[in-house]
Design an enzyme around this catalytic site. Structure first.
Site, PDB file in Angstrom:
ATOM      1  N   ASP A 194      11.565   8.923   3.343  1.00 53.78           N
ATOM      2  CA  ASP A 194      10.147   9.341   3.897  1.00 53.78           C
ATOM      3  C   ASP A 194       9.539  10.058   2.598  1.00 53.78           C
ATOM      4  O   ASP A 194       9.765   9.772   1.695  1.00 53.78           O
ATOM      5  CB  ASP A 194      10.577  10.563   5.090  1.00 53.78           C
ATOM      6  CG  ASP A 194       9.305  10.733   5.819  1.00 53.78           C
ATOM      7  OD1 ASP A 194       9.651  10.898   7.150  1.00 53.78           O
ATOM      8  OD2 ASP A 194       8.396  11.095   5.406  1.00 53.78           O
ATOM      9  N   ASP A 219       6.635   6.182  -0.266  1.00 51.27           N
ATOM     10  CA  ASP A 219       5.198   5.842   0.495  1.00 51.27           C
ATOM     11  C   ASP A 219       5.706   4.486   1.095  1.00 51.27           C
ATOM     12  O   ASP A 219       5.590   3.434   0.230  1.00 51.27           O
ATOM     13  CB  ASP A 219       4.170   5.934  -0.260  1.00 51.27           C
ATOM     14  CG  ASP A 219       2.933   5.595   0.799  1.00 51.27           C
ATOM     15  OD1 ASP A 219       2.948   4.920   1.635  1.00 51.27           O
ATOM     16  OD2 ASP A 219       1.822   6.296   0.179  1.00 51.27           O
ATOM     17  N   HIS A 238       3.248   3.463  15.871  1.00 46.57           N
ATOM     18  CA  HIS A 238       2.071   3.858  16.645  1.00 46.57           C
ATOM     19  C   HIS A 238       1.058   4.836  16.146  1.00 46.57           C
ATOM     20  O   HIS A 238      -0.108   5.033  16.571  1.00 46.57           O
ATOM     21  CB  HIS A 238       2.767   4.488  18.008  1.00 46.57           C
ATOM     22  CG  HIS A 238       3.028   5.869  17.908  1.00 46.57           C
ATOM     23  ND1 HIS A 238       2.941   6.791  18.941  1.00 46.57           N
ATOM     24  CD2 HIS A 238       3.735   6.628  16.658  1.00 46.57           C
ATOM     25  CE1 HIS A 238       3.353   8.014  18.603  1.00 46.57           C
ATOM     26  NE2 HIS A 238       3.667   7.955  17.112  1.00 46.57           N
TER      27      HIS A 238
END
Length: 328
Positions: A194, A219, A238
């Protein structure tokens, strides 16, 4: 209800949502656990105007959240009981009726352009704005935990990791999902990937124990770590439009071993006209982040563009599905 009355009720949705937020902020449900009480009694305890509170509660009674007895006192319903602390999506409701509520005033901008109205109202993209507003960011994280209660466990239970050796949680945040997976599969090694802030919190154990785990900051638009045979992304894709989603999936496919699998934990938009919360979430994604919820066919298309092939959709015990893909 006539068609005109139905439309008017829909138009007053803002009044219902803000009444709900007021009841949450005042802990009304918790104050009614011992029994029905008058608006005057509740208002004195909360330090608010009794008449105004009664009018808010009356609206929520019509929505089934509370009920008003002939004597004028207000009591809990089964719906209202879910508003008690620790039992329902309180933090999620608070967050929805804060910045997102204000951003929806400019939803017409999103409809015209396909771009988030949040950026117009607040002057910055959602996640950039949150990075500059720590209290709102804290509220957002609490909202995500509340909305996702039980989801990590459901995802971890739904997939058979028996033949796997290492699972990488891409965009894994504080590590709650990876912790749930490792707890059920002690033979696994983990990779938590992360941004630096998320990795730092995961190292502290905020999301639960993470034994045999490598913590890697980075990233995912620039690349993801190699070394896993299962790559899982929960509620990541999403957040992004198709182009960025394909870029993320392509980065994963580049490091995927021949026998590897990609798992997306996402909620599919169902066909048909029936109500589904995910349809409202999808509209919220449009207005707030620029992301979108998708159908099974739309996810299959994303996989194909990234050089992957959707192999199966696995249901879970929660309102989320696992989409498994392999190298095409």
């Amino acid at each position: 209800m006539s068609p005109e009355e139905h439309l008017t009720r829909l138009g007053f949705g803002f009044a219902i949502s803000q009444s709900l937020k007021a009841a949450v902020d005042l802990d009304i449900a918790d104050r009614l656990v011992a029994g029905a009480r008058s608006a005057e009694d509740l208002a004195a305890e909360c330090g608010v105007h009794a008449g105004a509170l009664a009018r808010v509660l009356r609206v929520l009674c019509a929505e089934g959240v509370f009920h008003e007895e002939p004597s004028g006192v207000f009591g809990l319903t089964a719906v209202g009981d879910a508003l008690r602390a620790g039992r329902g999506p309180l933090d999620f409701l608070r967050m929805l009726n804060a910045e997102p509520y204000l951003a929806f005033d400019k939803l017409s901008h999103s409809v015209r352009t396909g771009e988030p109205s949040f950026d117009v109202v607040f002057g910055l993209p959602r996640f950039t704005w949150l990075a500059q507003n720590p209290e709102a960011a804290k509220a957002f994280q609490a909202a995500m935990v509340a909305y996702g209660r039980g989801v990590n466990e459901a995802v971890a239970d739904a997939y058979d990791f028996a033949g796997c050796s290492t699972v990488a949680d891409i965009g894994g945040g504080h590590g709650r999902l990876l912790s749930a997976i490792l707890a059920r599969n002690p033979h696994l090694k983990g990779i938590l990937f992360d941004l630096p802030s998320g990795v730092e919190e995961a190292r502290k154990g905020v999301g639960g124990p993470l034994p045999n785990t490598s913590f890697i900051a980075g990233d995912f638009f620039e690349g993801v770590p190699a070394g896993a045979d299962v790559y899982i992304l929960k509620k990541v894709i999403h957040d992004w439009d198709d182009e960025k989603s394909v870029a993320i999936l392509t980065a994963v496919r580049r490091v995927l071993p021949p026998h590897g699998r990609v798992l997306l934990a996402e909620t599919l938009v169902p066909p048909g006209n029936a109500f589904s919360t995910i349809k409202l979430i999808d509209l919220t994604m449009l207005a707030i982040t620029g992301g979108l919820e998708r159908t099974e066919d739309e996810y299959a298309s994303l996989f194909a563009r990234a050089g992957l092939s959707l192999s199966r959709v696995i249901p879970t015990a929660a309102a989320i599905q696992l989409l498994e893909a392999k190298d095409a």
